[in-house]
Design a protein around this motif. Structure first.
Motif, PDB file in Angstrom:
ATOM      1  N   ALA A 172       0.856  -1.208   0.024  1.00  0.00           N
ATOM      2  CA  ALA A 172      -0.138   0.130  -0.064  1.00  0.00           C
ATOM      3  C   ALA A 172       0.949   1.126   0.010  1.00  0.00           C
ATOM      4  O   ALA A 172       0.680   2.257  -0.756  1.00  0.00           O
ATOM      5  N   ALA A 173       2.022   1.196   0.634  1.00  0.00           N
ATOM      6  CA  ALA A 173       2.863   2.502   0.844  1.00  0.00           C
ATOM      7  C   ALA A 173       3.677   2.674  -0.358  1.00  0.00           C
ATOM      8  O   ALA A 173       3.651   3.642  -0.971  1.00  0.00           O
ATOM      9  N   ARG A 174       4.102   1.331  -1.116  1.00  0.00           N
ATOM     10  CA  ARG A 174       4.679   1.582  -2.289  1.00  0.00           C
ATOM     11  C   ARG A 174       3.843   2.215  -3.396  1.00  0.00           C
ATOM     12  O   ARG A 174       4.368   3.074  -4.128  1.00  0.00           O
ATOM     13  N   LYS A 175       2.620   1.729  -3.363  1.00  0.00           N
ATOM     14  CA  LYS A 175       1.653   2.117  -4.304  1.00  0.00           C
ATOM     15  C   LYS A 175       1.334   4.024  -4.229  1.00  0.00           C
ATOM     16  O   LYS A 175       1.566   4.466  -5.304  1.00  0.00           O
ATOM     17  N   LEU A 176       1.114   4.094  -2.777  1.00  0.00           N
ATOM     18  CA  LEU A 176       1.115   5.480  -2.574  1.00  0.00           C
ATOM     19  C   LEU A 176       2.105   6.395  -2.960  1.00  0.00           C
ATOM     20  O   LEU A 176       1.814   7.342  -3.462  1.00  0.00           O
ATOM     21  N   LEU A 177       3.198   5.912  -2.844  1.00  0.00           N
ATOM     22  CA  LEU A 177       4.517   6.647  -3.037  1.00  0.00           C
ATOM     23  C   LEU A 177       4.487   6.801  -4.423  1.00  0.00           C
ATOM     24  O   LEU A 177       4.934   8.003  -4.979  1.00  0.00           O
ATOM     25  N   ARG A 178       4.141   5.875  -5.375  1.00  0.00           N
ATOM     26  CA  ARG A 178       4.316   6.013  -6.822  1.00  0.00           C
ATOM     27  C   ARG A 178       3.223   6.773  -7.427  1.00  0.00           C
ATOM     28  O   ARG A 178       3.439   7.359  -8.426  1.00  0.00           O
ATOM     29  N   THR A 179       1.997   6.802  -6.621  1.00  0.00           N
ATOM     30  CA  THR A 179       0.845   7.517  -7.284  1.00  0.00           C
ATOM     31  C   THR A 179       0.624   9.094  -6.709  1.00  0.00           C
ATOM     32  O   THR A 179       0.493   9.801  -7.618  1.00  0.00           O
TER      33      THR A 179
END
Length: 430
Positions: free
Chosen positions: A15-22
């Motif tokens: 979830a954190a990785r997706k938020l970072l990328r988005t």
């Protein structure tokens, strides 16, 4: 704008990785986790058997999620009206985190059953401390067996009972015989001494949650290695001298490994939110009903399975990782960065590493066994690891050309890894 993610496991990390990328720096992403690493749980059996270095399955969160703020601590409670999370840090100080969006990805802990003696005598397999303890404990049992002239004591110390023939228990039992054989070879006193491994489960077959062909392959490999596979059988009671099975058989042993399953983190039950079988009720978009600013995913959430109406997705790493990515996407969508989506998955199959060139896998539902399955399994793990891939591959290569590490370090003792714990990722220090 701050997004707080409770938990840094498969769901929380992704979830954190997706938020970072988005979202990038348009929002502050905070991960609240008891450790500074994401633990790749599927490789714990290889840590316990001395093949993989424990540091290589612990992927640094600060190093691999640059831009995400890590807060070390264990979440204790959530005030949904004040939008704050209360936590305890590693030095037992309390703190609070305010949030604009909250992702509950607290994960799971060992599942307990009301069987006399199990909580006191068994150890689980949910964290690095437990894997390190088991590696040391098994090594110690072999060394103590070599040091005694009492045949009964020697037999008991060379008997290892694993309860739970699911993914984890099957891999532990499959790796075990070769590990103990390597240990015994160092001790001439144990020449000819049987190393007895038992795998128990109340289910009718090994790997009951997976394709029957995978279970049949695993069952065959286990029996070929001398593992006593006992289905429709479990532990009736346990004490320091051994276990009594539900069949009435007494098994003298000093090793009881508990792999019967998991339950949601105890945090979930204290939130005051609706649950199903202990897991938080969520929408297909992973929202907590009535709380547009709160999302839940992974083992903590009862995510509707849109491919099986009326069912929820099982508590597996595969689902947790996918749900974590979707939670990150939908949090970003709630902030206007993209479109919200529903959780709908397509089963890509499973892979089980049985050690010694053996495996069972069904990638894209193509059944494989033996070396091809082993290669698929290891390839899958390397692709899924978000870091330390080269180091892990090097561990596998070194194990092929050299001897495995069989030193007993004694860093984690029995009392530090009780079965009944809310934090298997942390050793108990008092």
């Amino acid at each position: 704008m701050r997004v707080v993610i409770v938990g840094g496991g498969f769901a929380g990390y992704h979830a954190a990785r997706k938020l970072l990328r988005t979202l990038g720096d348009r929002a502050e992403t905070v991960v609240l986790n008891p450790t500074d690493y994401f633990l790749y749980l599927p490789l714990l059996p290889e840590v316990a058997s001395g093949i993989v270095d424990p540091r290589h399955v612990a992927v640094s969160i600060p190093d691999t999620l640059r831009g995400v703020r890590l807060v070390l601590g264990t979440a204790e409670s959530v005030d949904f009206d004040a939008r704050t999370v209360t936590f305890t840090d590693p030095e037992d100080r309390q703190g609070t985190l305010g949030y604009d969006r909250l992702v509950l990805a607290a994960g799971s802990v060992n599942k307990l059953l009301p069987i006399p003696g199990v909580a006191e005598c068994a150890h689980g397999f949910r964290g690095l401390p437990e894997a390190l303890y088991l590696r040391d404990h098994v090594t110690r049992q072999i060394e103590l067996a070599a040091a005694t002239d009492d045949r009964a004591e020697r037999d008991a110390r060379c008997t290892f009972v694993v309860v739970g023939a699911g993914y984890t228990g099957t891999e532990v039992a499959a790796q075990g015989p070769e590990f103990t054989a390597d240990l015994a070879r160092r001790h001439p006193e144990l020449d000819g001494q049987p190393m007895r491994w038992l795998l128990l489960d109340i289910a009718e077959r090994v790997l009951p949650e997976l394709d029957p062909r995978l279970g049949a392959t695993a069952d065959r490999v286990l029996r070929e290695r001398g593992v006593e596979v006992r289905m429709k059988t479990s532990v009736d009671q346990a004490d320091v001298e051994g276990v009594t099975l539900t069949t009435g058989d007494a098994v003298p042993t000093h090793t009881l490994v508990w792999c019967v399953g998991v339950r949601p983190d105890p945090l979930v039950s204290g939130l005051g939110l609706e649950t199903v079988k202990g897991r938080l009720v969520v929408t297909p978009e992973l929202n907590v009903p009535g709380r547009d600013d709160v999302f839940a995913c992974g083992d903590a959430a009862a995510v509707p399975d849109l491919t099986r109406p009326g069912e929820t997705t099982p508590m597996t790493a595969q689902h947790a990782q996918r749900q974590g990515k979707l939670a990150g996407n939908n949090v970003a969508a709630s902030l206007g960065a993209c479109r919200s989506r529903r959780y709908r998955h397509r089963d890509l199959g499973f892979a089980v590493d049985l050690g010694s060139g053996q495996g069972a896998a069904n990638p894209l539902h193509i059944p494989l066994s033996g070396l091809p399955a082993r290669l698929v399994t290891r390839g899958y793990h390397l692709l899924s690891l978000p870091g330390n891939r080269l180091r892990t591959a090097a561990d596998w290569a070194l194990q092929k050309i050299g001897r495995r590490q069989t030193v007993q370090l004694g860093l984690v003792r029995s009392g530090a890894v009780p079965l009944d714990t809310a934090s298997p990722e942390l050793p108990r220090t008092r």
